[in-house]
Design an enzyme around this catalytic site. Structure first.
Site, PDB file in Angstrom:
ATOM      1  N   HIS A 153      69.193  42.207  78.128  1.00  0.00           N
ATOM      2  CA  HIS A 153      68.968  43.343  79.029  1.00  0.00           C
ATOM      3  C   HIS A 153      67.563  43.354  79.628  1.00  0.00           C
ATOM      4  O   HIS A 153      67.081  44.391  80.053  1.00  0.00           O
ATOM      5  CB  HIS A 153      69.260  44.666  78.304  1.00  0.00           C
ATOM      6  CG  HIS A 153      70.714  44.838  77.938  1.00  0.00           C
ATOM      7  ND1 HIS A 153      71.158  45.762  77.005  1.00  0.00           N
ATOM      8  CD2 HIS A 153      71.828  44.190  78.386  1.00  0.00           C
ATOM      9  CE1 HIS A 153      72.476  45.678  76.909  1.00  0.00           C
ATOM     10  NE2 HIS A 153      72.906  44.732  77.732  1.00  0.00           N
ATOM     11  N   CYS A 188      61.214  42.539  92.112  1.00  0.00           N
ATOM     12  CA  CYS A 188      61.487  43.133  93.416  1.00  0.00           C
ATOM     13  C   CYS A 188      62.912  43.689  93.413  1.00  0.00           C
ATOM     14  O   CYS A 188      63.851  43.005  92.997  1.00  0.00           O
ATOM     15  CB  CYS A 188      61.322  42.043  94.492  1.00  0.00           C
ATOM     16  SG  CYS A 188      61.786  42.612  96.135  1.00  0.00           S
ATOM     17  N   CYS A 197      56.573  45.407  96.747  1.00  0.00           N
ATOM     18  CA  CYS A 197      56.547  43.952  96.560  1.00  0.00           C
ATOM     19  C   CYS A 197      55.524  43.344  97.523  1.00  0.00           C
ATOM     20  O   CYS A 197      55.596  43.593  98.736  1.00  0.00           O
ATOM     21  CB  CYS A 197      57.939  43.385  96.827  1.00  0.00           C
ATOM     22  SG  CYS A 197      57.985  41.588  96.767  1.00  0.00           S
ATOM     23  N   CYS A 230      57.631  41.100 100.244  1.00  0.00           N
ATOM     24  CA  CYS A 230      58.549  41.612 101.273  1.00  0.00           C
ATOM     25  C   CYS A 230      58.414  43.111 101.518  1.00  0.00           C
ATOM     26  O   CYS A 230      59.094  43.650 102.399  1.00  0.00           O
ATOM     27  CB  CYS A 230      59.995  41.280 100.896  1.00  0.00           C
ATOM     28  SG  CYS A 230      60.591  42.214  99.478  1.00  0.00           S
ATOM     29  N   GLY A 258      71.924  47.026  64.064  1.00  0.00           N
ATOM     30  CA  GLY A 258      71.306  48.159  64.759  1.00  0.00           C
ATOM     31  C   GLY A 258      71.800  48.382  66.168  1.00  0.00           C
ATOM     32  O   GLY A 258      71.027  48.776  67.035  1.00  0.00           O
ATOM     33  N   THR A 259      73.090  48.121  66.376  1.00  0.00           N
ATOM     34  CA  THR A 259      73.660  48.417  67.699  1.00  0.00           C
ATOM     35  C   THR A 259      74.933  49.237  67.519  1.00  0.00           C
ATOM     36  O   THR A 259      75.696  49.002  66.580  1.00  0.00           O
ATOM     37  CB  THR A 259      73.939  47.136  68.520  1.00  0.00           C
ATOM     38  OG1 THR A 259      74.656  47.500  69.709  1.00  0.00           O
ATOM     39  CG2 THR A 259      74.707  46.080  67.744  1.00  0.00           C
ATOM     40  N   SER A 260      75.136  50.166  68.466  1.00  0.00           N
ATOM     41  CA  SER A 260      76.339  51.002  68.395  1.00  0.00           C
ATOM     42  C   SER A 260      77.585  50.222  68.808  1.00  0.00           C
ATOM     43  O   SER A 260      78.693  50.733  68.694  1.00  0.00           O
ATOM     44  CB  SER A 260      76.175  52.231  69.284  1.00  0.00           C
ATOM     45  OG  SER A 260      75.893  51.827  70.608  1.00  0.00           O
TER      46      SER A 260
HETATM   47  C1  BJW Z   1      69.953  51.693  62.893  1.00  0.00           C
HETATM   48  C2  BJW Z   1      68.704  52.163  62.564  1.00  0.00           C
HETATM   49  C3  BJW Z   1      68.059  51.468  61.576  1.00  0.00           C
HETATM   50  C4  BJW Z   1      69.395  53.427  64.064  1.00  0.00           C
HETATM   51  N1  BJW Z   1      68.637  50.419  61.007  1.00  0.00           N
HETATM   52  N2  BJW Z   1      70.517  50.661  62.313  1.00  0.00           N
HETATM   53  C5  BJW Z   1      84.073  46.972  79.911  1.00  0.00           C
HETATM   54  C6  BJW Z   1      84.674  48.132  79.464  1.00  0.00           C
HETATM   55  C7  BJW Z   1      84.085  49.380  79.686  1.00  0.00           C
HETATM   56  C8  BJW Z   1      82.883  49.484  80.361  1.00  0.00           C
HETATM   57  C9  BJW Z   1      82.285  48.330  80.788  1.00  0.00           C
HETATM   58  C10 BJW Z   1      82.868  47.109  80.561  1.00  0.00           C
HETATM   59  N3  BJW Z   1      82.057  46.155  81.092  1.00  0.00           N
HETATM   60  C11 BJW Z   1      80.985  46.758  81.633  1.00  0.00           C
HETATM   61  C12 BJW Z   1      81.107  48.089  81.470  1.00  0.00           C
HETATM   62  C13 BJW Z   1      80.143  49.101  81.928  1.00  0.00           C
HETATM   63  C14 BJW Z   1      78.905  49.181  81.067  1.00  0.00           C
HETATM   64  C15 BJW Z   1      79.280  49.618  79.658  1.00  0.00           C
HETATM   65  O1  BJW Z   1      79.381  48.837  78.746  1.00  0.00           O
HETATM   66  N4  BJW Z   1      79.437  50.902  79.474  1.00  0.00           N
HETATM   67  C16 BJW Z   1      79.772  51.433  78.158  1.00  0.00           C
HETATM   68  C17 BJW Z   1      78.734  52.492  77.790  1.00  0.00           C
HETATM   69  C18 BJW Z   1      81.170  51.918  78.178  1.00  0.00           C
HETATM   70  N5  BJW Z   1      78.207  47.905  81.061  1.00  0.00           N
HETATM   71  C19 BJW Z   1      77.438  47.550  82.071  1.00  0.00           C
HETATM   72  O2  BJW Z   1      77.322  48.249  83.068  1.00  0.00           O
HETATM   73  C20 BJW Z   1      76.724  46.224  81.950  1.00  0.00           C
HETATM   74  N6  BJW Z   1      76.953  45.464  83.135  1.00  0.00           N
HETATM   75  C21 BJW Z   1      78.066  44.756  83.333  1.00  0.00           C
HETATM   76  O3  BJW Z   1      78.868  44.541  82.462  1.00  0.00           O
HETATM   77  O4  BJW Z   1      78.197  44.299  84.639  1.00  0.00           O
HETATM   78  C22 BJW Z   1      79.502  43.895  85.060  1.00  0.00           C
HETATM   79  C23 BJW Z   1      80.427  45.110  85.155  1.00  0.00           C
HETATM   80  C24 BJW Z   1      79.961  46.329  85.603  1.00  0.00           C
HETATM   81  C25 BJW Z   1      80.809  47.436  85.663  1.00  0.00           C
HETATM   82  C26 BJW Z   1      82.130  47.323  85.262  1.00  0.00           C
HETATM   83  C27 BJW Z   1      82.578  46.089  84.788  1.00  0.00           C
HETATM   84  C28 BJW Z   1      81.732  44.986  84.750  1.00  0.00           C
HETATM   85  C29 BJW Z   1      75.223  46.437  81.855  1.00  0.00           C
HETATM   86  C30 BJW Z   1      74.825  47.163  80.621  1.00  0.00           C
HETATM   87  C31 BJW Z   1      73.331  47.450  80.674  1.00  0.00           C
HETATM   88  C32 BJW Z   1      72.876  48.337  79.550  1.00  0.00           C
HETATM   89  N7  BJW Z   1      71.569  48.820  79.836  1.00  0.00           N
HETATM   90  C33 BJW Z   1      70.885  49.626  78.836  1.00  0.00           C
HETATM   91  C34 BJW Z   1      69.532  50.089  79.425  1.00  0.00           C
HETATM   92  C35 BJW Z   1      68.534  48.922  79.460  1.00  0.00           C
HETATM   93  C36 BJW Z   1      67.233  49.348  80.055  1.00  0.00           C
HETATM   94  C37 BJW Z   1      66.573  50.461  79.306  1.00  0.00           C
HETATM   95  O5  BJW Z   1      66.211  50.304  78.132  1.00  0.00           O
HETATM   96  O6  BJW Z   1      66.395  51.510  79.890  1.00  0.00           O
HETATM   97  O7  BJW Z   1      70.683  48.842  77.646  1.00  0.00           O
HETATM   98  S1  BJW Z   1      71.821  51.019  78.267  1.00  0.00           S
HETATM   99  C38 BJW Z   1      71.331  50.885  76.604  1.00  0.00           C
HETATM  100  O8  BJW Z   1      72.469  50.545  75.802  1.00  0.00           O
HETATM  101  C39 BJW Z   1      70.375  49.679  76.530  1.00  0.00           C
HETATM  102  C40 BJW Z   1      70.782  49.039  75.236  1.00  0.00           C
HETATM  103  O9  BJW Z   1      70.388  47.699  75.198  1.00  0.00           O
HETATM  104  C41 BJW Z   1      72.288  49.220  75.250  1.00  0.00           C
HETATM  105  C42 BJW Z   1      72.911  49.136  73.886  1.00  0.00           C
HETATM  106  O10 BJW Z   1      72.468  50.173  73.064  1.00  0.00           O
HETATM  107  P1  BJW Z   1      72.218  49.894  71.508  1.00  0.00           P
HETATM  108  O11 BJW Z   1      71.156  48.901  71.341  1.00  0.00           O
HETATM  109  O12 BJW Z   1      73.506  49.617  70.861  1.00  0.00           O
HETATM  110  O13 BJW Z   1      71.610  51.323  71.067  1.00  0.00           O
HETATM  111  P2  BJW Z   1      72.378  52.635  70.593  1.00  0.00           P
HETATM  112  O14 BJW Z   1      71.419  53.747  70.687  1.00  0.00           O
HETATM  113  O15 BJW Z   1      73.667  52.785  71.293  1.00  0.00           O
HETATM  114  O16 BJW Z   1      72.714  52.358  69.063  1.00  0.00           O
HETATM  115  C43 BJW Z   1      71.698  52.244  68.094  1.00  0.00           C
HETATM  116  C44 BJW Z   1      72.375  51.942  66.775  1.00  0.00           C
HETATM  117  O17 BJW Z   1      71.370  51.678  65.826  1.00  0.00           O
HETATM  118  C45 BJW Z   1      73.205  53.123  66.247  1.00  0.00           C
HETATM  119  O18 BJW Z   1      74.486  52.638  65.863  1.00  0.00           O
HETATM  120  C46 BJW Z   1      72.428  53.597  65.015  1.00  0.00           C
HETATM  121  O19 BJW Z   1      73.269  54.052  63.964  1.00  0.00           O
HETATM  122  C47 BJW Z   1      71.702  52.344  64.623  1.00  0.00           C
HETATM  123  N8  BJW Z   1      70.441  52.548  63.937  1.00  0.00           N
HETATM  124  N9  BJW Z   1      68.432  53.290  63.369  1.00  0.00           N
HETATM  125  C48 BJW Z   1      69.902  50.079  61.421  1.00  0.00           C
HETATM  126  N10 BJW Z   1      66.840  51.891  61.165  1.00  0.00           N
END
Ligand code: BJW
Length: 250
Positions: free
Chosen positions: A127, A135, A155, A158, A195-197
């Protein structure tokens, strides 16, 4: 004999055996691994960023088009936050694990650079990275720009708006990183999801790709996720405690 639990963490002996004998290990991390460094996660109730901020207003290209200043300033705040934190025991344990297992691939969804700061070499960043700027128009990485007071800055090539080099919702992931991550997941015999949901695609599908190719799945998380029912070993607790314990047993 089963290893003794340490700090209330029991590591199944079968998992240690799998780790000792695995030829290729792939590890996917999420925001939870950085939580103990003080970086907020996204989806946790109360403390997650999405409990306080609307992702549709901050983490989509449409949001940036609508209100680039708001988005730029939100990321500037997070960039500053990340600049002030240190890798924790979980990041450091993964860096140590890399020294022990030659064929280890670390994939992260995090944009905070804490794996590199802990000593992991070359983690695959799915990510992007908040310290880089690009840009908005053509995606070119921009490392400096004239300070004109514009927010966001422009930028120098551009004149388009600059944005953080992170992947927003609906955007495609960096193609090389994604294909390396898929390959590492399909080819490993042991896959960790830490550590991912396990909700955000396509990162969440990597564990299933690994399992489809007969890898053993391990999840480390504070709580169950949609992945938990598929895994061979679920270790519930903080990654910053579980990972060093796992390393100690090894
Ligand atoms: C601990 C702990 C400790 C706490 N020890 N554990 C197919 C089906 C449905 C939807 C889609 C699909 N394909 C694509 C989509 C759309 C979308 C998506 O997935 N949406 C879902 C929410 C449904 N995906 C996208 O848009 C992606 N693009 C894509 O696929 O393009 C093609 C496409 C587009 C549209 C349709 C179809 C195809 C891009 C995804 C980009 C995600 N961006 C973010 C922001 C990054 C920039 C920023 O930081 O601002 O990335 S969102 C956010 O979520 C961030 C993270 O990397 C990502 C994942 O989150 P993560 O890391 O899992 O965090 P949390 O908070 O969710 O979980 C934390 C966990 O830790 C918890 O479980 C806690 O219990 C645990 N924890 N402390 C161990 N100490």
């Amino acid at each position: 004999m089963n290893p003794k639990p340490q700090e209330n963490i029991t590591v199944p002996v079968e998992l240690l055996t799998a780790l000792r004998t695995a030829e290729r290990v792939t590890i996917l991390t999420g925001a939870g691994i950085s939580a103990e460094s003080g970086v907020p996660t996204f989806r946790e109730a109360q403390t997650g960023l999405w409990a306080r901020y609307d992702p549709q207003e901050l983490a989509t290209p449409q949001a940036f088009r609508r209100n680039p200043k708001l988005v730029w300033e939100w990321y500037a705040w997070r960039r500053e936050l990340v600049a002030g934190v240190q890798p924790n025991a979980g990041h450091k344990a993964l860096a140590r694990l890399e020294q022990l297992i030659p064929n280890l691939t670390l994939i992260t969804q995090n944009i905070d650079g804490l794996h590199q700061a802990a000593g992991s070499t070359n983690p695959i960043e799915l990510h992007g990275n908040i310290t880089r700027t690009k840009c908005f128009e053509d995606g070119r990485i921009i490392s400096s720009w004239p300070e004109t007071g514009n927010i966001p800055p422009r930028c120098p090539h551009c004149g388009s708006l600059l944005r953080p080099d992170v992947v927003w919702f609906t955007e495609t992931l960096p193609p090389v990183a994604l294909s390396q991550a898929i390959q590492a997941s399909e080819q490993c015999d042991l896959f960790f999801s830490i550590g991912t949901s396990a909700l955000v695609q396509p990162a969440a599908s990597l564990a299933h790709k690994a399992q489809h190719n007969d890898a053993i799945l391990v999840e480390i998380n504070l709580e169950p996720t949609p992945l938990t029912r598929y895994v061979d070993f679920a270790l519930h607790g903080p990654a910053g405690t579980i990972l060093p314990t796992l390393l100690d047993y090894l």
